[in-house]
Design an enzyme around this catalytic site. Structure first.
Site, PDB file in Angstrom:
ATOM      1  N   CYS A   1       7.782  15.235  -2.082  1.00  0.00           N
ATOM      2  CA  CYS A   1       9.128  14.976  -2.627  1.00  0.00           C
ATOM      3  C   CYS A   1       9.284  15.500  -4.047  1.00  0.00           C
ATOM      4  O   CYS A   1      10.208  16.261  -4.345  1.00  0.00           O
ATOM      5  CB  CYS A   1       9.427  13.485  -2.556  1.00  0.00           C
ATOM      6  SG  CYS A   1       8.105  12.436  -3.190  1.00  0.00           S
TER       7      CYS A   1
HETATM    8  N1  NDP Z   1       7.773   7.888   0.988  1.00  0.00           N
HETATM    9  C1  NDP Z   1       8.129   9.067   0.513  1.00  0.00           C
HETATM   10  O1  NDP Z   1       9.029   9.167  -0.335  1.00  0.00           O
HETATM   11  C2  NDP Z   1       7.493  10.321   0.993  1.00  0.00           C
HETATM   12  C3  NDP Z   1       6.379  10.299   1.786  1.00  0.00           C
HETATM   13  N2  NDP Z   1       5.783  11.456   2.171  1.00  0.00           N
HETATM   14  C4  NDP Z   1       4.579  11.419   2.985  1.00  0.00           C
HETATM   15  O2  NDP Z   1       4.929  11.026   4.302  1.00  0.00           O
HETATM   16  C5  NDP Z   1       3.891  10.254   4.885  1.00  0.00           C
HETATM   17  C6  NDP Z   1       4.476   8.915   5.321  1.00  0.00           C
HETATM   18  O3  NDP Z   1       5.000   8.266   4.186  1.00  0.00           O
HETATM   19  P1  NDP Z   1       5.726   6.849   4.265  1.00  0.00           P
HETATM   20  O4  NDP Z   1       6.643   6.823   5.417  1.00  0.00           O
HETATM   21  O5  NDP Z   1       6.257   6.567   2.912  1.00  0.00           O
HETATM   22  O6  NDP Z   1       4.463   5.925   4.524  1.00  0.00           O
HETATM   23  P2  NDP Z   1       4.406   4.400   4.918  1.00  0.00           P
HETATM   24  O7  NDP Z   1       3.292   3.786   4.207  1.00  0.00           O
HETATM   25  O8  NDP Z   1       5.771   3.814   4.707  1.00  0.00           O
HETATM   26  O9  NDP Z   1       4.110   4.473   6.506  1.00  0.00           O
HETATM   27  C7  NDP Z   1       2.914   4.964   7.000  1.00  0.00           C
HETATM   28  C8  NDP Z   1       2.905   4.865   8.516  1.00  0.00           C
HETATM   29  O10 NDP Z   1       1.615   5.251   8.983  1.00  0.00           O
HETATM   30  C9  NDP Z   1       1.043   4.187   9.787  1.00  0.00           C
HETATM   31  N3  NDP Z   1      -0.360   4.148   9.427  1.00  0.00           N
HETATM   32  C10 NDP Z   1      -0.911   3.767   8.240  1.00  0.00           C
HETATM   33  N4  NDP Z   1      -2.236   3.935   8.234  1.00  0.00           N
HETATM   34  C11 NDP Z   1      -2.553   4.442   9.457  1.00  0.00           C
HETATM   35  C12 NDP Z   1      -3.761   4.823  10.084  1.00  0.00           C
HETATM   36  N5  NDP Z   1      -4.937   4.716   9.452  1.00  0.00           N
HETATM   37  N6  NDP Z   1      -3.718   5.303  11.344  1.00  0.00           N
HETATM   38  C13 NDP Z   1      -2.532   5.379  12.023  1.00  0.00           C
HETATM   39  N7  NDP Z   1      -1.363   5.028  11.477  1.00  0.00           N
HETATM   40  C14 NDP Z   1      -1.362   4.560  10.215  1.00  0.00           C
HETATM   41  C15 NDP Z   1       1.832   2.957   9.434  1.00  0.00           C
HETATM   42  O11 NDP Z   1       2.132   2.120  10.545  1.00  0.00           O
HETATM   43  P3  NDP Z   1       1.201   1.097  11.272  1.00  0.00           P
HETATM   44  O12 NDP Z   1       0.330   0.538  10.183  1.00  0.00           O
HETATM   45  O13 NDP Z   1       2.109   0.110  11.891  1.00  0.00           O
HETATM   46  O14 NDP Z   1       0.470   1.906  12.297  1.00  0.00           O
HETATM   47  C16 NDP Z   1       3.190   3.506   9.058  1.00  0.00           C
HETATM   48  O15 NDP Z   1       3.987   3.669  10.208  1.00  0.00           O
HETATM   49  C17 NDP Z   1       2.814  10.121   3.793  1.00  0.00           C
HETATM   50  O16 NDP Z   1       1.828  11.095   3.978  1.00  0.00           O
HETATM   51  C18 NDP Z   1       3.571  10.376   2.520  1.00  0.00           C
HETATM   52  O17 NDP Z   1       2.731  10.858   1.515  1.00  0.00           O
HETATM   53  C19 NDP Z   1       6.303  12.675   1.861  1.00  0.00           C
HETATM   54  C20 NDP Z   1       7.437  12.762   1.100  1.00  0.00           C
HETATM   55  C21 NDP Z   1       8.098  11.577   0.568  1.00  0.00           C
HETATM   56  C1  X2W Z   2       6.116   6.751  -6.228  1.00  0.00           C
HETATM   57  C2  X2W Z   2       4.966   7.398  -5.499  1.00  0.00           C
HETATM   58  O1  X2W Z   2       3.878   6.860  -5.430  1.00  0.00           O
HETATM   59  N1  X2W Z   2       5.199   8.579  -4.939  1.00  0.00           N
HETATM   60  C3  X2W Z   2       4.215   9.327  -4.199  1.00  0.00           C
HETATM   61  C4  X2W Z   2       4.829  10.607  -3.720  1.00  0.00           C
HETATM   62  C5  X2W Z   2       5.219  10.568  -2.281  1.00  0.00           C
HETATM   63  C6  X2W Z   2       4.945  11.865  -1.572  1.00  0.00           C
HETATM   64  O2  X2W Z   2       5.713  12.765  -1.409  1.00  0.00           O
HETATM   65  O3  X2W Z   2       3.692  11.972  -1.274  1.00  0.00           O
HETATM   66  P1  X2W Z   2       2.736  12.979  -0.482  1.00  0.00           P
HETATM   67  O4  X2W Z   2       2.487  14.164  -1.312  1.00  0.00           O
HETATM   68  O5  X2W Z   2       1.506  12.174  -0.360  1.00  0.00           O
HETATM   69  O6  X2W Z   2       3.403  13.308   0.767  1.00  0.00           O
HETATM   70  C7  X2W Z   2       3.003   9.691  -5.039  1.00  0.00           C
HETATM   71  O7  X2W Z   2       3.132   9.918  -6.218  1.00  0.00           O
HETATM   72  O8  X2W Z   2       1.930   9.844  -4.437  1.00  0.00           O
END
Ligand code: NDP
Ligand code: X2W
Length: 317
Positions: A136
């Site tokens: 992001c």
């Molecule tokens: N949040 C953000 O703003 C952004 C996030 N990302 C990336 O996107 C990905 C998802 O982020 P986000 O939705 O915020 O993450 P969350 O922590 O909100 O969700 C993670 C998901 O993965 C599952 N999970 C966690 N650990 C495991 C595991 N060991 N094995 C299988 N499933 C697992 C969890 O569900 P359950 O435990 O029920 O299985 C949950 O559904 C990350 O890699 C993040 O870095 C990228 C851009 C922006």
């Molecule tokens: C506030 C906060 O913790 N933000 C996350 C960024 C989320 C994201 O885009 O992470 P990935 O590169 O892991 O997909 C961080 O800094 O790690």
């Protein structure tokens, strides 16, 4: 001509980005959500957890082999960093033609994967079935720097502030509303993953200092650019307009954009363009919703292109 339907599944569907993806896919004319995987919500109805979702689909706890056995045309991995590999390996072994899009940082440095920031890398897609979705903050940094890339006299210095949904759902100080109350929390002030990612994809070193704030969604990156020659503000603006005026999801604004206006928007805004008195320093401000243009919306753009439909299908623009 109606496009043939394609099935799609989400691994990590309980998370913040998973919820946004479910909403986007539910409105998609070609994609059919065939499975959503979560260990914690195993057996529960999606409609009970995702506002606006209708239907009887239930979450299932699926390991890597079980995901591959679903035989979906498209699989989105929305797992924390470091967890994607077994799912990719299982799909590779049984159905290598599956389109896999990974939201984590796991493949952003792998040349076999297409790095999908469409506004900047659209022309580099060569039909890869493995797509790595950008981070992001990295999205905001790369959009802010690219139009002036050839004129830089020093590494861009980027100050980032994110809403706490950026820190996912695994409890930590960075997503604890109590600790964030009246607070701004600096972290990973050198060497953040997105510093490395933006440096790699811009092809120049970037310095990035992230912070997390008490709001839930939306981020701001304020970038200082030292220039190798003097520029007038109107010339800086002209470069950004030339880069993004044809883009549906990037707005160039005269004033510095506010994060409070970007929450729930699918677009990024880039603006401000304050130029120093000597004309050799420019400050650019970018905002986007980390869960949308910073994650789910960008994923949808990438998947749309890879399945051969209009890039903005199902994205309200
Ligand atoms: N949040 C953000 O703003 C952004 C996030 N990302 C990336 O996107 C990905 C998802 O982020 P986000 O939705 O915020 O993450 P969350 O922590 O909100 O969700 C993670 C998901 O993965 C599952 N999970 C966690 N650990 C495991 C595991 N060991 N094995 C299988 N499933 C697992 C969890 O569900 P359950 O435990 O029920 O299985 C949950 O559904 C990350 O890699 C993040 O870095 C990228 C851009 C922006
Ligand atoms: C506030 C906060 O913790 N933000 C996350 C960024 C989320 C994201 O885009 O992470 P990935 O590169 O892991 O997909 C961080 O800094 O790690």
């Amino acid at each position: 001509m109606t496009k043939e339907k394609k099935t799609i599944g989400i691994v990590g569907a309980r998370g913040h980005t998973g919820v946004e993806l479910i909403r986007l896919i539910a409105a998609h004319p070609v994609l059919e959500l065939s499975f959503v995987s979560s260990r914690e919500l195993d057996g529960e109805r999606v409609a009970d957890h995702v506002e606006g979702f209708a239907g009887e689909l239930r979450y299932a706890s699926l390991d890597a082999d079980a995901v591959a056995a679903q035989k979906a045309d498209v699989v989105i991995l929305a797992l924390p960093n470091g967890k994607a590999a077994p799912y990719v390996a299982a799909i590779e072994a049984s159905r290598p033609d599956t389109l896999v899009l990974d939201l984590s940082a796991d493949y952003r440095f792998d040349d076999h994967w297409y790095y999908g920031l469409p506004e900047l890398t659209r022309g580099r897609w060569r039909g890869e079935k493995r797509i790595s979705n950008p981070g992001c903050y990295a999205t905001a940094i790369e959009l802010s720097v690219t139009p002036l890339k050839d004129l830089l006299a020093a590494p861009p210095v980027c100050f980032g502030v994110s809403g706490y949904s950026g820190a996912g759902t695994t409890p930590s100080d960075k997503n604890d509303p109590e600790k964030l109350h009246d607070n701004l929390m600096p972290y990973a002030l050198t060497g953040h993953m997105h510093e490395k990612e933006a440096s790699r994809h811009l092809g120049l070193p970037v310095e990035f200092m992230p912070h997390v704030a008490p709001h839930f969604r939306g981020l701001t990156v304020t970038t200082n650019l030292y220039l190798s020659r003097q520029m007038k503000r109107e010339d800086v603006l002209a470069r950004f307009h030339a880069a993004y005026d044809g883009e549906k999801l990037v707005d160039v604004t005269d004033e510095a954009p506010w994060v409070s206006r970007i929450a729930h928007s699918h677009r990024a805004e880039v603006g401000g363009f304050a130029v120093s008195a000597d004309g050799k320093r420019v400050v650019v401000v970018a905002t986007l919703d980390n869960l949308l243009k910073g994650a789910a919306t960008q994923a949808m753009q990438n998947i749309n292109r890879a399945i051969g439909v209009d890039e903005y299908t199902a994205i309200p623009v």
